[in-house]
Write a protein that holds these residues in place. Structure first.
Motif, PDB file in Angstrom:
ATOM      1  N   ALA A  17      60.155  17.930  66.552  1.00 40.33           N
ATOM      2  CA  ALA A  17      60.988  18.806  67.377  1.00 40.33           C
ATOM      3  C   ALA A  17      60.573  18.717  68.843  1.00 40.33           C
ATOM      4  O   ALA A  17      61.419  18.735  69.743  1.00 40.33           O
ATOM      5  CB  ALA A  17      60.893  20.248  66.878  1.00 40.33           C
ATOM      6  N   ALA A  18      59.269  18.602  69.102  1.00 42.58           N
ATOM      7  CA  ALA A  18      58.780  18.471  70.480  1.00 42.58           C
ATOM      8  C   ALA A  18      59.269  17.175  71.106  1.00 42.58           C
ATOM      9  O   ALA A  18      59.648  17.143  72.283  1.00 42.58           O
ATOM     10  CB  ALA A  18      57.260  18.534  70.509  1.00 42.58           C
ATOM     11  N   ARG A  19      59.288  16.097  70.328  1.00 41.24           N
ATOM     12  CA  ARG A  19      59.766  14.810  70.849  1.00 41.24           C
ATOM     13  C   ARG A  19      61.240  14.891  71.214  1.00 41.24           C
ATOM     14  O   ARG A  19      61.657  14.428  72.278  1.00 41.24           O
ATOM     15  CB  ARG A  19      59.521  13.712  69.831  1.00 41.24           C
ATOM     16  CG  ARG A  19      58.071  13.309  69.689  1.00 41.24           C
ATOM     17  CD  ARG A  19      57.880  12.214  68.634  1.00 41.24           C
ATOM     18  NE  ARG A  19      56.490  11.824  68.548  1.00 41.24           N
ATOM     19  CZ  ARG A  19      55.653  12.255  67.600  1.00 41.24           C
ATOM     20  NH1 ARG A  19      56.065  13.103  66.656  1.00 41.24           N
ATOM     21  NH2 ARG A  19      54.400  11.843  67.600  1.00 41.24           N
ATOM     22  N   TYR A  57      67.602  25.421  66.965  1.00 42.74           N
ATOM     23  CA  TYR A  57      66.593  24.452  67.363  1.00 42.74           C
ATOM     24  C   TYR A  57      65.327  24.729  66.570  1.00 42.74           C
ATOM     25  O   TYR A  57      64.945  25.882  66.387  1.00 42.74           O
ATOM     26  CB  TYR A  57      66.293  24.563  68.864  1.00 42.74           C
ATOM     27  CG  TYR A  57      67.379  23.988  69.729  1.00 42.74           C
ATOM     28  CD1 TYR A  57      67.205  22.766  70.355  1.00 42.74           C
ATOM     29  CD2 TYR A  57      68.575  24.652  69.921  1.00 42.74           C
ATOM     30  CE1 TYR A  57      68.203  22.218  71.147  1.00 42.74           C
ATOM     31  CE2 TYR A  57      69.580  24.119  70.711  1.00 42.74           C
ATOM     32  CZ  TYR A  57      69.385  22.901  71.327  1.00 42.74           C
ATOM     33  OH  TYR A  57      70.375  22.376  72.097  1.00 42.74           O
ATOM     34  N   ARG A  58      64.693  23.678  66.113  1.00 40.85           N
ATOM     35  CA  ARG A  58      63.473  23.841  65.329  1.00 40.85           C
ATOM     36  C   ARG A  58      62.324  24.271  66.235  1.00 40.85           C
ATOM     37  O   ARG A  58      62.264  23.882  67.395  1.00 40.85           O
ATOM     38  CB  ARG A  58      63.104  22.513  64.661  1.00 40.85           C
ATOM     39  CG  ARG A  58      64.099  22.090  63.594  1.00 40.85           C
ATOM     40  CD  ARG A  58      63.706  20.769  63.026  1.00 40.85           C
ATOM     41  NE  ARG A  58      63.822  19.769  64.105  1.00 40.85           N
ATOM     42  CZ  ARG A  58      63.663  18.479  63.950  1.00 40.85           C
ATOM     43  NH1 ARG A  58      63.346  17.999  62.790  1.00 40.85           N
ATOM     44  NH2 ARG A  58      63.792  17.647  64.956  1.00 40.85           N
ATOM     45  N   PRO A  59      61.389  25.038  65.687  1.00 47.13           N
ATOM     46  CA  PRO A  59      60.180  25.352  66.452  1.00 47.13           C
ATOM     47  C   PRO A  59      59.439  24.054  66.770  1.00 47.13           C
ATOM     48  O   PRO A  59      59.382  23.149  65.942  1.00 47.13           O
ATOM     49  CB  PRO A  59      59.367  26.226  65.505  1.00 47.13           C
ATOM     50  CG  PRO A  59      60.379  26.777  64.541  1.00 47.13           C
ATOM     51  CD  PRO A  59      61.429  25.709  64.394  1.00 47.13           C
ATOM     52  N   ALA A  60      58.920  23.961  67.979  1.00 41.75           N
ATOM     53  CA  ALA A  60      58.256  22.742  68.419  1.00 41.75           C
ATOM     54  C   ALA A  60      56.806  23.017  68.771  1.00 41.75           C
ATOM     55  O   ALA A  60      56.437  24.145  69.104  1.00 41.75           O
ATOM     56  CB  ALA A  60      58.986  22.176  69.636  1.00 41.75           C
ATOM     57  N   ASP A  61      56.012  21.988  68.712  1.00 43.14           N
ATOM     58  CA  ASP A  61      54.631  22.034  69.178  1.00 43.14           C
ATOM     59  C   ASP A  61      54.705  22.082  70.701  1.00 43.14           C
ATOM     60  O   ASP A  61      54.932  21.075  71.362  1.00 43.14           O
ATOM     61  CB  ASP A  61      53.900  20.790  68.680  1.00 43.14           C
ATOM     62  CG  ASP A  61      52.459  20.705  69.135  1.00 43.14           C
ATOM     63  OD1 ASP A  61      52.117  21.251  70.212  1.00 43.14           O
ATOM     64  OD2 ASP A  61      51.671  20.055  68.420  1.00 43.14           O
ATOM     65  N   SER A  62      54.540  23.272  71.261  1.00 46.29           N
ATOM     66  CA  SER A  62      54.738  23.493  72.705  1.00 46.29           C
ATOM     67  C   SER A  62      53.786  22.681  73.567  1.00 46.29           C
ATOM     68  O   SER A  62      54.189  22.124  74.588  1.00 46.29           O
ATOM     69  CB  SER A  62      54.595  24.971  73.039  1.00 46.29           C
ATOM     70  OG  SER A  62      55.594  25.709  72.382  1.00 46.29           O
TER      71      SER A  62
END
Length: 161
Positions: A17-19, A57-62
């Motif tokens: 998700a972060a990408r 939106y999916r939770p992302a590695d911030s």
């Protein structure tokens, strides 16, 4: 990058998700010229893990997202040179559409700066992003370019792709 253009992507983890979010942020920066702090704030407050319209939106590695966006921006000249060096004769970076430039910039940044992430993982992840926005032909282009960059920047690069 319009949500309506995005095809169904396979569900991934917080780094996936972060990408995806980093590619979108880099595209937005290319379109509007926004600052990195402004982009990071906007994505943290309104996009990462948010519901916009009927899209969740999916939770992302911030922290990973922040590193990708800031790093790809700070090392932009180096990244663009690596992309340009691996384009076919007669092609220039400015011929690629802005979403593709964002995707490649994030992927190349990860290849040069995130040696903690295996090459095969990076290429597979950005192939997934490419499949979300592009036809298979463009996804193969992403695979080939990232593979070529990986071979030039990582001495023991084995992609498996």
């Amino acid at each position: 990058m319009a949500q309506t253009k995005m095809k169904k992507a396979r569900v991934g983890n917080a780094r996936s998700a972060a990408r995806l979010a980093a590619v979108q942020a880099l595209y937005q920066r290319d379109m509007t010229g926004g600052t990195v702090p402004g982009l990071l704030t906007e994505f943290h407050n309104y996009r990462l893990g948010a519901t916009i319209g009927d899209e969740q939106y999916r939770p992302a590695d911030s922290a990973f997202f922040d590193d990708l966006v800031a790093g790809a921006t700070v090392r932009g000249s180096e990244i663009d040179a690596l992309i340009s060096a691996n384009l076919a004769d007669g092609w220039a970076l400015d011929r690629l559409d802005k979403p593709m430039r964002g995707l490649l910039r994030a992927g190349v940044y990860e290849l040069i700066a995130r040696i903690d992430v295996p090459v095969a993982t990076i290429i597979d992840e950005y192939m997934d992003v490419a499949h979300a926005f592009y036809d298979p032909r463009e996804a193969k282009f992403v695979n080939g370019l990232l593979d070529a960059v990986a071979r030039s920047v990582r001495s023991s690069a084995t992609t498996g792709a």
